[in-house]
Motif scaffolding. Structure first.
Motif, PDB file in Angstrom:
ATOM      1  N   GLN A  16       0.816  -1.212   0.000  1.00 22.35           N
ATOM      2  CA  GLN A  16       0.000   0.000   0.000  1.00 22.35           C
ATOM      3  C   GLN A  16       0.853   1.267   0.000  1.00 22.35           C
ATOM      4  OE1 GLN A  16      -2.326  -0.897   3.482  1.00 22.35           O
ATOM      5  NE2 GLN A  16      -4.001  -1.810   2.304  1.00 22.35           N
ATOM      6  N   SER A  17       2.005   1.209   0.629  1.00 22.51           N
ATOM      7  CA  SER A  17       2.884   2.372   0.679  1.00 22.51           C
ATOM      8  C   SER A  17       3.617   2.601  -0.634  1.00 22.51           C
ATOM      9  CB  SER A  17       3.906   2.207   1.811  1.00 22.51           C
ATOM     10  OG  SER A  17       4.846   1.192   1.487  1.00 22.51           O
ATOM     11  N   GLY A  18       3.602   1.584  -1.514  1.00 21.90           N
ATOM     12  CA  GLY A  18       4.328   1.697  -2.771  1.00 21.90           C
ATOM     13  C   GLY A  18       5.728   1.145  -2.706  1.00 21.90           C
ATOM     14  N   GLU A  19       6.139   0.715  -1.515  1.00 26.19           N
ATOM     15  CA  GLU A  19       7.473   0.147  -1.374  1.00 26.19           C
ATOM     16  C   GLU A  19       7.594  -1.127  -2.211  1.00 26.19           C
ATOM     17  OE1 GLU A  19      10.488  -1.352   2.203  1.00 26.19           O
ATOM     18  OE2 GLU A  19       8.621  -0.293   2.683  1.00 26.19           O
ATOM     19  N   LEU A  20       6.488  -1.880  -2.244  1.00 28.38           N
ATOM     20  CA  LEU A  20       6.393  -3.049  -3.119  1.00 28.38           C
ATOM     21  C   LEU A  20       5.325  -2.732  -4.156  1.00 28.38           C
ATOM     22  CD1 LEU A  20       6.487  -5.967  -0.505  1.00 28.38           C
ATOM     23  CD2 LEU A  20       8.301  -5.344  -2.119  1.00 28.38           C
ATOM     24  N   ALA A  21       5.762  -2.294  -5.327  1.00 29.96           N
ATOM     25  CA  ALA A  21       4.826  -1.855  -6.361  1.00 29.96           C
ATOM     26  C   ALA A  21       4.280  -3.054  -7.136  1.00 29.96           C
ATOM     27  CB  ALA A  21       5.533  -0.899  -7.322  1.00 29.96           C
ATOM     28  N   PRO A  22       3.151  -2.876  -7.840  1.00 34.72           N
ATOM     29  CA  PRO A  22       2.633  -3.953  -8.683  1.00 34.72           C
ATOM     30  C   PRO A  22       3.691  -4.464  -9.641  1.00 34.72           C
ATOM     31  CG  PRO A  22       1.007  -2.207  -8.518  1.00 34.72           C
ATOM     32  CD  PRO A  22       2.265  -1.691  -7.858  1.00 34.72           C
ATOM     33  N   GLY A  23       3.855  -5.768  -9.698  1.00 37.61           N
ATOM     34  CA  GLY A  23       4.842  -6.379 -10.587  1.00 37.61           C
ATOM     35  C   GLY A  23       6.222  -6.522  -9.993  1.00 37.61           C
ATOM     36  N   SER A  24       6.446  -5.946  -8.811  1.00 38.25           N
ATOM     37  CA  SER A  24       7.787  -6.008  -8.223  1.00 38.25           C
ATOM     38  C   SER A  24       8.032  -7.338  -7.516  1.00 38.25           C
ATOM     39  CB  SER A  24       7.995  -4.854  -7.237  1.00 38.25           C
ATOM     40  OG  SER A  24       7.093  -4.952  -6.149  1.00 38.25           O
ATOM     41  N   LYS A  25       9.279  -7.686  -7.393  1.00 41.22           N
ATOM     42  CA  LYS A  25       9.676  -8.943  -6.768  1.00 41.22           C
ATOM     43  C   LYS A  25       9.973  -8.725  -5.296  1.00 41.22           C
ATOM     44  CE  LYS A  25      12.971 -12.768  -7.299  1.00 41.22           C
ATOM     45  NZ  LYS A  25      14.117 -13.294  -8.105  1.00 41.22           N
ATOM     46  N   LEU A  26       9.446  -9.620  -4.455  1.00 40.44           N
ATOM     47  CA  LEU A  26       9.712  -9.519  -3.027  1.00 40.44           C
ATOM     48  C   LEU A  26      11.148  -9.960  -2.732  1.00 40.44           C
ATOM     49  CD1 LEU A  26       6.554  -9.447  -2.998  1.00 40.44           C
ATOM     50  CD2 LEU A  26       6.678 -10.754  -0.862  1.00 40.44           C
ATOM     51  N   PRO A  27      11.744  -9.435  -1.669  1.00 43.79           N
ATOM     52  CA  PRO A  27      13.053  -9.948  -1.258  1.00 43.79           C
ATOM     53  C   PRO A  27      12.965 -11.436  -0.955  1.00 43.79           C
ATOM     54  CG  PRO A  27      12.503  -7.916  -0.083  1.00 43.79           C
ATOM     55  CD  PRO A  27      11.265  -8.343  -0.800  1.00 43.79           C
ATOM     56  N   ALA A  28      14.086 -12.101  -0.930  1.00 42.46           N
ATOM     57  CA  ALA A  28      14.106 -13.527  -0.598  1.00 42.46           C
ATOM     58  C   ALA A  28      13.461 -13.742   0.764  1.00 42.46           C
ATOM     59  CB  ALA A  28      15.535 -14.039  -0.597  1.00 42.46           C
ATOM     60  N   GLU A  29      12.866 -14.890   0.949  1.00 39.55           N
ATOM     61  CA  GLU A  29      12.098 -15.170   2.164  1.00 39.55           C
ATOM     62  C   GLU A  29      12.873 -14.888   3.458  1.00 39.55           C
ATOM     63  OE1 GLU A  29      11.011 -19.273   3.899  1.00 39.55           O
ATOM     64  OE2 GLU A  29       9.400 -18.791   2.481  1.00 39.55           O
ATOM     65  N   PRO A  30      14.110 -15.349   3.600  1.00 38.83           N
ATOM     66  CA  PRO A  30      14.834 -15.067   4.856  1.00 38.83           C
ATOM     67  C   PRO A  30      15.040 -13.565   5.067  1.00 38.83           C
ATOM     68  CG  PRO A  30      15.910 -16.822   3.629  1.00 38.83           C
ATOM     69  CD  PRO A  30      14.904 -16.216   2.707  1.00 38.83           C
ATOM     70  N   LEU A  32      13.220 -11.021   3.827  1.00 39.40           N
ATOM     71  CA  LEU A  32      11.961 -10.343   4.118  1.00 39.40           C
ATOM     72  C   LEU A  32      11.501 -10.649   5.534  1.00 39.40           C
ATOM     73  CD1 LEU A  32       9.731  -8.544   2.993  1.00 39.40           C
ATOM     74  CD2 LEU A  32       8.559 -10.602   2.172  1.00 39.40           C
ATOM     75  N   ALA A  33      11.694 -11.883   5.981  1.00 41.66           N
ATOM     76  CA  ALA A  33      11.313 -12.253   7.340  1.00 41.66           C
ATOM     77  C   ALA A  33      12.069 -11.408   8.355  1.00 41.66           C
ATOM     78  CB  ALA A  33      11.577 -13.743   7.573  1.00 41.66           C
ATOM     79  N   VAL A  34      13.357 -11.202   8.112  1.00 42.99           N
ATOM     80  CA  VAL A  34      14.172 -10.382   9.013  1.00 42.99           C
ATOM     81  C   VAL A  34      13.707  -8.929   8.969  1.00 42.99           C
ATOM     82  CG1 VAL A  34      16.474  -9.453   9.420  1.00 42.99           C
ATOM     83  CG2 VAL A  34      16.178 -11.893   8.939  1.00 42.99           C
ATOM     84  N   GLN A  35      13.460  -8.400   7.773  1.00 47.61           N
ATOM     85  CA  GLN A  35      13.019  -7.007   7.617  1.00 47.61           C
ATOM     86  C   GLN A  35      11.730  -6.730   8.378  1.00 47.61           C
ATOM     87  OE1 GLN A  35      12.665  -6.046   3.460  1.00 47.61           O
ATOM     88  NE2 GLN A  35      14.835  -6.378   3.031  1.00 47.61           N
ATOM     89  N   LEU A  36      10.823  -7.701   8.370  1.00 48.32           N
ATOM     90  CA  LEU A  36       9.522  -7.502   9.011  1.00 48.32           C
ATOM     91  C   LEU A  36       9.471  -8.050  10.428  1.00 48.32           C
ATOM     92  CD1 LEU A  36       7.153  -8.359   6.017  1.00 48.32           C
ATOM     93  CD2 LEU A  36       7.954  -6.127   6.785  1.00 48.32           C
ATOM     94  N   LEU A  38       9.619 -11.238  11.414  1.00 48.29           N
ATOM     95  CA  LEU A  38       8.732 -12.395  11.465  1.00 48.29           C
ATOM     96  C   LEU A  38       9.534 -13.683  11.329  1.00 48.29           C
ATOM     97  CD1 LEU A  38       6.057 -11.093   8.933  1.00 48.29           C
ATOM     98  CD2 LEU A  38       5.801 -11.154  11.416  1.00 48.29           C
ATOM     99  N   SER A  39       8.982 -14.774  11.841  1.00 49.63           N
ATOM    100  CA  SER A  39       9.610 -16.069  11.615  1.00 49.63           C
ATOM    101  C   SER A  39       9.369 -16.488  10.172  1.00 49.63           C
ATOM    102  CB  SER A  39       9.017 -17.121  12.562  1.00 49.63           C
ATOM    103  OG  SER A  39       7.678 -17.418  12.190  1.00 49.63           O
ATOM    104  N   ARG A  40      10.168 -17.392   9.688  1.00 48.30           N
ATOM    105  CA  ARG A  40      10.015 -17.834   8.299  1.00 48.30           C
ATOM    106  C   ARG A  40       8.699 -18.599   8.114  1.00 48.30           C
ATOM    107  NH1 ARG A  40      15.651 -20.087   5.921  1.00 48.30           N
ATOM    108  NH2 ARG A  40      14.313 -20.221   4.085  1.00 48.30           N
ATOM    109  N   ASN A  41       8.262 -19.315   9.160  1.00 46.85           N
ATOM    110  CA  ASN A  41       6.990 -20.032   9.062  1.00 46.85           C
ATOM    111  C   ASN A  41       5.816 -19.062   8.906  1.00 46.85           C
ATOM    112  OD1 ASN A  41       8.027 -22.616   9.194  1.00 46.85           O
ATOM    113  ND2 ASN A  41       7.832 -22.774  11.422  1.00 46.85           N
ATOM    114  N   LEU A  42       5.842 -17.994   9.695  1.00 47.59           N
ATOM    115  CA  LEU A  42       4.790 -16.980   9.582  1.00 47.59           C
ATOM    116  C   LEU A  42       4.833 -16.317   8.215  1.00 47.59           C
ATOM    117  CD1 LEU A  42       4.600 -15.127  13.026  1.00 47.59           C
ATOM    118  CD2 LEU A  42       2.803 -16.441  11.899  1.00 47.59           C
ATOM    119  N   MET A  43       6.044 -16.066   7.728  1.00 46.12           N
ATOM    120  CA  MET A  43       6.192 -15.438   6.417  1.00 46.12           C
ATOM    121  C   MET A  43       5.584 -16.327   5.338  1.00 46.12           C
ATOM    122  SD  MET A  43       7.123 -12.924   4.684  1.00 46.12           S
ATOM    123  CE  MET A  43       7.852 -12.120   6.109  1.00 46.12           C
ATOM    124  N   ARG A  44       5.821 -17.639   5.434  1.00 44.04           N
ATOM    125  CA  ARG A  44       5.261 -18.560   4.437  1.00 44.04           C
ATOM    126  C   ARG A  44       3.736 -18.559   4.487  1.00 44.04           C
ATOM    127  NH1 ARG A  44       9.219 -22.259   6.601  1.00 44.04           N
ATOM    128  NH2 ARG A  44      11.120 -22.202   5.343  1.00 44.04           N
TER     129      ARG A  44
END
Length: 228
Positions: A16-30, A32-36, A38-44
């Motif tokens: 919603q903030s535009g940090e992740l725009a439509p069509g953009s690729k999310l960071p790798a799971e580990p 992104l989990a660290v950035q937010l 969250l545990s990797r299980n919750l991220m999945r």
């Protein structure tokens, strides 16, 4: 909120903030989990839920991407949810009520925006309804297509997707009506003819009134038969 809900909310905030725009690729799971935080299980779990909602798309061997976030994609699951409620009479009436609230206004808007190709498409399905005669399935097939063509003329993709989502349920109601009410086909064609003529004259209020009469008649009939 559950932990999974919180994880979903955090990803949605980034979108919603535009940090992740439509069509953009999310960071790798580990990562992104660290950035937010969250545990990797919750991220999945969060990614799975957002994938089902057509917010994220997992491309095997490539990564996870934000979808186009277009209305037809995000609301595409509505029709499936509606189909699961097909045995609930109360929900069917609720859906008919939603249709009564939205479709007349959409028809009025369509009358002010419809172009000649769109008008020709509406007429094509109206003519097919006239030819259908006692073929209830064919009549209802073109009935639904007639309404899709009218709503598409608004140019509002969100409105198109929303009304398309509830059409599966209301289509069943119209088929039911056609099977048990011998006079329904003639009345249905006449009501659609009135909507079409209002579109031809580009008369928004008249199109709204004709669509309201049509939907209200179907809803009233359905309420009466459900009570019986």
């Amino acid at each position: 909120m559950s932990l999974t809900d919180k994880a979903i909310a955090r990803i949605r905030e980034r979108i919603q903030s535009g940090e992740l725009a439509p069509g953009s690729k999310l960071p790798a799971e580990p990562e992104l989990a660290v950035q937010l935080g969250l545990s990797r299980n919750l991220m999945r779990e969060a990614v799975k839920a957002l994938q089902v909602a057509h917010v994220l798309e997992v491309r095997r061997g490539d990564g996870t991407y934000v979808t186009s976030l277009q209305p037809d994609m995000l609301l595409g699951g509505l029709g499936g949810a509606v189909e699961l409620l097909q045995g609930d009479a109360g929900t069917l009436l609720d859906l008919m009520e939603v249709r009564r609230l939205f479709e007349p206004a959409a028809s009025a808007l369509a009358a002010t925006r419809i172009a000649e190709p769109g008008l020709a498409e509406v007429k094509r399905h109206l003519d097919a309804m006239r030819r259908a005669g006692d073929d209830v399935e064919l009549l209802n097939l073109h009935d639904a297509a007639f309404h899709r063509a009218v709503i598409a003329a608004t140019g509002n993709d969100t409105l198109v997707s929303l009304l398309e989502g509830i059409s599966g349920k209301t289509l069943r109601a119209r088929i039911w009506r056609g099977l048990v009410d011998g006079d329904a086909a003639g009345r249905t064609v006449a009501e659609h003819e009135a909507i079409y003529q209002a579109l031809v004259t580009r008369d928004g209020p008249l199109a709204q009134a004709a669509a309201l009469l049509h939907v209200s008649n179907t809803e009233s009939w359905l309420r009466e038969h459900l009570r019986q």
